[in-house]
Design an enzyme around this catalytic site. Structure first.
Site, short mmCIF file in Angstrom:
data_model
loop_
_atom_site.label_atom_id
_atom_site.label_comp_id
_atom_site.label_asym_id
_atom_site.label_seq_id
_atom_site.Cartn_x
_atom_site.Cartn_y
_atom_site.Cartn_z
CB SER A 100 -0.77 -0.39 1.72
OG SER A 100 -2.05 -0.78 1.23
CE LYS B 249 -4.78 -0.83 1.21
NZ LYS B 249 -5.81 -2.31 2.15
CE LYS C 123 1.59 1.18 4.52
NZ LYS C 123 1.18 0.74 3.72
P1 NDP Z 1 4.40 -7.10 8.16
O1 NDP Z 1 4.81 -5.34 9.19
O2 NDP Z 1 3.42 -7.43 8.92
O3 NDP Z 1 5.45 -7.62 7.59
C1 NDP Z 1 6.07 -6.34 6.35
C2 NDP Z 1 6.86 -7.47 5.87
O4 NDP Z 1 7.97 -6.45 4.88
C3 NDP Z 1 8.21 -8.19 6.61
O5 NDP Z 1 8.22 -9.27 5.68
C4 NDP Z 1 8.98 -7.59 6.51
O6 NDP Z 1 10.50 -7.43 7.12
C5 NDP Z 1 8.74 -6.71 6.13
N1 NDP Z 1 10.18 -4.57 5.76
C6 NDP Z 1 9.62 -4.39 6.08
N2 NDP Z 1 10.62 -3.67 5.99
C7 NDP Z 1 11.52 -3.43 5.64
C8 NDP Z 1 12.53 -3.34 4.49
N3 NDP Z 1 13.02 -2.19 4.86
N4 NDP Z 1 12.68 -3.75 3.46
C9 NDP Z 1 12.95 -4.91 3.30
N5 NDP Z 1 11.61 -5.33 3.97
C10 NDP Z 1 11.49 -5.14 4.73
O7 NDP Z 1 3.53 -5.55 7.22
P2 NDP Z 1 1.63 -6.80 6.48
O8 NDP Z 1 2.26 -7.64 5.49
O9 NDP Z 1 1.41 -6.65 6.77
O10 NDP Z 1 1.69 -5.72 5.46
C11 NDP Z 1 2.96 -5.11 4.20
C12 NDP Z 1 1.82 -4.22 3.16
O11 NDP Z 1 0.64 -4.29 2.77
C13 NDP Z 1 1.34 -2.79 3.66
O12 NDP Z 1 1.49 -1.62 2.92
C14 NDP Z 1 0.40 -3.46 4.44
O13 NDP Z 1 -0.30 -1.51 4.23
C15 NDP Z 1 0.02 -3.99 3.14
N6 NDP Z 1 -2.03 -4.58 4.01
C16 NDP Z 1 -1.59 -5.13 4.44
C17 NDP Z 1 -2.75 -5.78 5.22
C18 NDP Z 1 -3.16 -6.88 6.37
O14 NDP Z 1 -3.65 -7.10 6.25
N7 NDP Z 1 -1.67 -7.20 6.71
C19 NDP Z 1 -3.78 -5.68 4.50
C20 NDP Z 1 -3.80 -4.72 2.88
C21 NDP Z 1 -2.92 -4.28 2.84
P3 NDP Z 1 10.55 -8.59 8.32
O15 NDP Z 1 10.21 -10.14 8.37
O16 NDP Z 1 12.34 -8.47 8.33
O17 NDP Z 1 10.55 -7.55 9.20
#
Ligand code: NDP
Length: 295
Positions: A95, A170, A239
């Protein structure tokens, strides 16, 4: 198809799991253990770097917290850009924000890589069930190429317009989600305090004109039950609202209601912390009101 998926977070993991059943999948995650565990469980390959993940992929999908995180992943000798092949398709399911998405697209266009912003809605359950809504911004040809890939986890796949349109859609959607969460917190606690049975209040609301996705889906499953699972971080919702408010400011449009919602959400994030779930503001309001919406 050979697909690389980067970012196995709360929503990325179930999205990637759906791709694993249909395609030849390589995964990468910042915390490498998570990628190795996922690969073992789903018959995928775990890559040691973004470059390695992209090197044999026809399609690269990212799902990270912010567009800036995705942009950062492109950099360096082990970065994504170094691994991408000419003709590859890059779908960013983060997102994100339109400005950064357009900058990423311009950078990749120079390498002959097509890019689309493709954020999703429908939560972690929707990802697992393959029923997400996918909001795509990009040119028509890129959209056509993306659809068969996105169908692994998406049910409604909409082409919103040029690059950045998916991000805009979104951000607006999630701002409306935030308004619903905040207003349900205030109004349901008021009803309980006024002596109305919480379950009857929610059932009546859901048979009336004030209902919403939050009141119909989330409140019965998570608030009335007191289950409070963590599926989507409040910090990420905050965010998204910030992206929407930035867009409104750029457009020079007055939005007092949405700005107030942004302010309240930001305060809730500061109080509850970075790991709190997005329904936390309802719980916070329960504490302030001295009642619980359970039943
Ligand atoms: P999480 O916080 O659960 O996971 C984030 C992921 O990104 C992890 O795999 C993390 O790795 C990785 N990450 C974070 N920072 C970095 C970086 N700087 N470089 C590389 N990898 C990184 O987030 P979500 O999965 O919930 O969300 C992901 C996206 O999807 C967001 O934009 C969110 O707004 C969107 N979204 C989420 C929904 C939900 O229900 N959860 C629904 C719809 C959209 P590590 O494992 O090392 O921490």
């Amino acid at each position: 198809m050979r697909i690389a998926f980067l970012g196995l977070g709360a929503i990325g993991r179930p999205m990637a799991a759906r791709l694993a059943g249909l395609h030849q999948l390589t995964v990468w995650n910042r915390t490498a253990d998570r990628a190795r565990t996922f690969a073992a469980e789903h018959g995928a390959q775990a890559a040691g770097s973004p470059r390695e993940a992209a090197s044999s992929a026809e399609v690269v999908i990212t799902c990270l917290p912010t567009s800036q995180d995705v942009e950062g992943l492109l950099d360096g000798p082990d970065g994504l850009e170094a691994g991408l092949s000419r003709g590859a398709l890059f779908l960013d399911c983060t997102s994100g924000d339109a400005t950064t998405s357009r900058r990423i697209a311009a950078r990749l266009a120079g390498k002959g890589v097509a890019f689309a912003d493709a954020p999703v809605s429908g939560g972690t359950n929707g990802a697992a069930a393959g029923t997400l809504t996918v909001m795509v911004g990009g040119d028509a040809e890129t959209f056509e190429r993306a659809v068969p890939v996105l169908q692994a986890f998406g049910k409604r796949i909409s082409h919103l317009g040029p690059l950045g349109s998916g991000d805009a859609m979104k951000a607006v959607n999630n701002t409306l989600l935030a308004v619903n969460i905040l207003s349900l917190g205030e109004s349901l606690t008021a009803l309980v305090k006024a002596g109305v049975n919480p379950r009857v209040a929610v059932e009546t609301l859901n048979a009336s004109s004030g209902r919403s996705f939050v009141s119909e889906g989330l409140v019965p499953d998570r608030v009335l039950t007191g289950a409070w699972p963590t599926t989507f971080r409040l910090a990420l919702l905050d965010k998204d609202v910030g992206i929407c408010l930035g867009m409104l400011a750029e457009l020079g449009l007055p939005a007092p209601l949405l700005n107030k919602a942004g302010e309240l959400l930001h305060e809730a994030r500061a109080t509850l912390g970075e790991e709190a779930d997005y329904l936390g503001p309802i719980r916070l309001q329960e504490k302030r009101a001295g009642v619980e919406v359970r039943g």
